[in-house]
Scaffold this motif. Sequence first.
Motif, PDB file in Angstrom:
ATOM      1  N   LEU A 139      -6.194  69.025 -10.073  1.00 43.00           N
ATOM      2  CA  LEU A 139      -7.191  70.079 -10.278  1.00 43.00           C
ATOM      3  C   LEU A 139      -6.556  71.460 -10.120  1.00 43.00           C
ATOM      4  N   LYS A 140      -5.728  71.621  -9.077  1.00 36.67           N
ATOM      5  CA  LYS A 140      -5.084  72.915  -8.846  1.00 36.67           C
ATOM      6  C   LYS A 140      -4.116  73.266  -9.966  1.00 36.67           C
TER       7      LYS A 140
ATOM      8  N   ALA B  49     -12.712  71.163  -2.219  1.00 39.82           N
ATOM      9  CA  ALA B  49     -11.788  70.027  -2.249  1.00 39.82           C
ATOM     10  C   ALA B  49     -11.006  69.926  -0.940  1.00 39.82           C
TER      11      ALA B  49
ATOM     12  N   ARG C 241      -5.835  63.902  -6.827  1.00 40.59           N
ATOM     13  CA  ARG C 241      -6.789  64.487  -7.766  1.00 40.59           C
ATOM     14  C   ARG C 241      -6.916  65.997  -7.528  1.00 40.59           C
ATOM     15  N   THR C 242      -6.861  66.385  -6.260  1.00 42.91           N
ATOM     16  CA  THR C 242      -6.945  67.810  -5.928  1.00 42.91           C
ATOM     17  C   THR C 242      -5.734  68.562  -6.467  1.00 42.91           C
TER      18      THR C 242
ATOM     19  N   LYS D  66      -4.497  72.432 -13.114  1.00 40.91           N
ATOM     20  CA  LYS D  66      -5.348  72.927 -14.202  1.00 40.91           C
ATOM     21  C   LYS D  66      -5.829  74.340 -13.901  1.00 40.91           C
ATOM     22  N   HIS D  67      -6.184  74.562 -12.648  1.00 42.20           N
ATOM     23  CA  HIS D  67      -6.654  75.892 -12.252  1.00 42.20           C
ATOM     24  C   HIS D  67      -5.557  76.937 -12.424  1.00 42.20           C
TER      25      HIS D  67
ATOM     26  N   ALA E  88     -14.171  75.990  -5.774  1.00 44.99           N
ATOM     27  CA  ALA E  88     -13.924  74.568  -6.045  1.00 44.99           C
ATOM     28  C   ALA E  88     -12.754  74.045  -5.210  1.00 44.99           C
ATOM     29  N   GLU E  89     -11.722  74.858  -5.056  1.00 39.12           N
ATOM     30  CA  GLU E  89     -10.559  74.430  -4.270  1.00 39.12           C
ATOM     31  C   GLU E  89     -10.895  74.374  -2.780  1.00 39.12           C
TER      32      GLU E  89
END
Length: 384
Positions: A357-358, A180, A353-354, A360-361, A176-177
């Motif tokens: 996301l990171k 992105a 947003r990325t 959260k990851h 996913a990363e």
Amino acid sequence: MKAWPVVPLRSVLRTYIDAVPSNQLDTVNLAGVYGFGRGLFQRGPISPLDTTYKSFHRLNAGDFVISSPKAWEGAVARIPEEFDGWFLSSVFPTFRANSEALDTRFLDWYCKRDAVWRQLQGKAKGMGARRESVSPDQFLSLEIPLPPLPEQQALVARLDALAEKTRQVEAHLEAAERDAERLLRAYIFHPPGEQPAKRPMSELVSQRQPDVIVDRTAQYRFAGVYSFGRGVFPSVVKTGSEFAYERLSTVRAGDFTYPKLMAWEGALGVVPPECDGMVVSPEFPVFSINTDEVLPELLDIYFRTPEVWPELAELSGGTNVRRRRLQPSAFLTYEIPVPSMATQLKLREVFRRTQALKAKHAAIRQANAALLPATLERLFAGSA
């Protein structure tokens, strides 16, 4: 859970050394044993003539191996099929199990716990923490809770399945990363509906000169820049008497910097908020970004792109590959694609947003990494 009987390891495991004299070997596929329960790794082929070893220990799949110097920090492992026939030096004793009583896969899982490493440290002998050594007899004196063989095998199957699930979670996060990051780079290299013109860095940034006169009695918090696109980070605290520089440069969040010596391998980046107000040495040119022309996020993403680094290497002068320096004068001539500000603003939004996301990851990774150790403790700590 029913308590398992506790037995000395020597009751189900014995020292088994498959030693091969060096003069019988033309080449040796040499392995190593990672610390902290991470298993074996490949060093690669070597010539026995390049060593002083009189013999090597040949590895046999299914046996167990320890590093005598490092067993106390988790350098112990079962030998997997892919290492069958490889070699280790004589400081790596190997062991063979009574296959009717012990599955070495069970022992491998049991030995991935720091509680076991602490027990081995207590048995280790030597002078100083880095010279402690665990002998085969000391390893075999370890007492372990041992269920019947079918139960060992059932536990191994459960733990293997859990390990595979954690691996799949990590692989999913990484994929996913990567997706992105590809999207972010597309806004720079292939923005929809436009062909960005290349512009020299001299139009986008301005170099600032060192602004701090060093006080030999004062303390300074330095920022650093990781290689391979990993960005700017808070580094060491030093007193002025610990270094020879007469001046330093203050970095502010949103500045751009790099070490002259390591820029060619991706050590460039925008200063993050956590490094605001720190200092760097004169070996780190510092640039203010002209945000009317380019957003900091674009520069950060662009210079973290591995395909860019060889171009910087060509600009870096020096007679030795490890001593190449990217001088500011050369860097300012370097041209990068600069899309329209409208596209850059879209890039900024995707970048934010990325980053969320990171974050959260990172929390998921932390929980994922703790899952196996916690499971091992639940299984083994109260099983005796």
